[in-house]
Design a protein around this motif. Structure first.
Motif, PDB file in Angstrom:
ATOM      1  N   THR A   1       0.835  -1.194   0.000  1.00 52.19           N
ATOM      2  CA  THR A   1       0.000   0.000   0.000  1.00 52.19           C
ATOM      3  C   THR A   1       0.871   1.245   0.000  1.00 52.19           C
ATOM      4  OG1 THR A   1      -0.099   0.034   2.411  1.00 52.19           O
ATOM      5  CG2 THR A   1      -1.894  -1.096   1.282  1.00 52.19           C
TER       6      THR A   1
ATOM      7  N   SER B   1      -1.947  -2.993  -3.889  1.00 59.50           N
ATOM      8  CA  SER B   1      -1.893  -4.193  -4.717  1.00 59.50           C
ATOM      9  C   SER B   1      -1.803  -5.407  -3.798  1.00 59.50           C
ATOM     10  CB  SER B   1      -0.707  -4.158  -5.668  1.00 59.50           C
ATOM     11  OG  SER B   1       0.503  -4.221  -4.951  1.00 59.50           O
ATOM     12  N   TYR B   2      -2.318  -6.526  -4.290  1.00 65.01           N
ATOM     13  CA  TYR B   2      -2.245  -7.796  -3.570  1.00 65.01           C
ATOM     14  C   TYR B   2      -1.578  -8.793  -4.496  1.00 65.01           C
ATOM     15  CZ  TYR B   2      -3.635 -12.162  -1.320  1.00 65.01           C
ATOM     16  OH  TYR B   2      -3.629 -13.414  -0.740  1.00 65.01           O
TER      17      TYR B   2
ATOM     18  N   GLU C   1      -1.184  -7.652  -8.153  1.00 66.58           N
ATOM     19  CA  GLU C   1      -2.383  -7.216  -8.857  1.00 66.58           C
ATOM     20  C   GLU C   1      -2.980  -6.013  -8.142  1.00 66.58           C
ATOM     21  OE1 GLU C   1      -3.884  -8.665 -11.616  1.00 66.58           O
ATOM     22  OE2 GLU C   1      -2.140  -9.971 -11.775  1.00 66.58           O
ATOM     23  N   GLY C   2      -3.322  -4.978  -8.887  1.00 59.92           N
ATOM     24  CA  GLY C   2      -3.919  -3.793  -8.294  1.00 59.92           C
ATOM     25  C   GLY C   2      -5.285  -4.105  -7.691  1.00 59.92           C
TER      26      GLY C   2
END
Length: 168
Positions: free
Chosen positions: A94, A106-107, A110-111
């Motif tokens: 973050t 993002s995780y 991936e956003g």
């Protein structure tokens, strides 16, 4: 065979082939300033490189947990290492405004939306290593994201910690 062909065959750089030839890792002769590589010797070296080493066992210890960013806590006969940075192990990244609110997230590359990032961060409350049983523990939070379930986030945390310890 010349160094370029040998490099393509071994899937390494030409410089690596030259180093192997200079150090005697592969049989080679230098003729008119160019290396001539023995094909059978190169094939043996490729076979050696293809062999897999057994994976080192991952040992959970206080020293390893502190080395990867944990904070040791000892009180009332309990000895634990807490992870305040568990989100980094899960792959949650973050950026924040100066107010503290999330400006981007993002995780696992991936956003994700800011609201989903808050929910991912709220899916796990605490992560710690307990020296009494030698295991990682976590306490689930109250939020659950549409991006990943609590169990998926917990699995990512454990995997990230194991990867960090293996890299030590």
């Amino acid at each position: 065979m010349n160094t370029t062909t040998a490099a393509k065959t071994a899937k390494v750089t030409v410089a690596t082939i030259r180093t192997w030839a200079r150090n005697g890792v592969i049989a080679a002769t230098k003729t008119a300033g160019r290396w001539i590589i023995d094909t059978a010797s190169l094939a043996r070296r490729i076979a050696i490189g293809a062999m897999k080493r057994p994976a080192r066992p991952i040992v959970y210890s206080v020293e390893a947990m502190v080395a990867i960013g944990g904070n040791r806590w000892q009180r009332n006969g309990m000895d634990r290492v807490y992870f305040n940075n568990w989100a980094a192990f899960a792959g949650i990244e973050t950026t924040r405004f100066t107010t503290g609110n999330i400006s981007g997230a993002s995780y696992q590359g991936e956003g994700v939306s800011n609201s989903q990032a808050y929910k991912l961060l709220g899916s796990i409350d605490k992560v710690w290593f307990d020296t009494a049983d030698g295991k990682l523990h976590g306490r689930y939070g109250y939020d659950e994201s549409r991006v990943a379930s609590r169990e998926e986030v917990w699995s990512a945390v454990v995997s990230g910690i194991r990867t960090a310890i293996a890299a030590l």
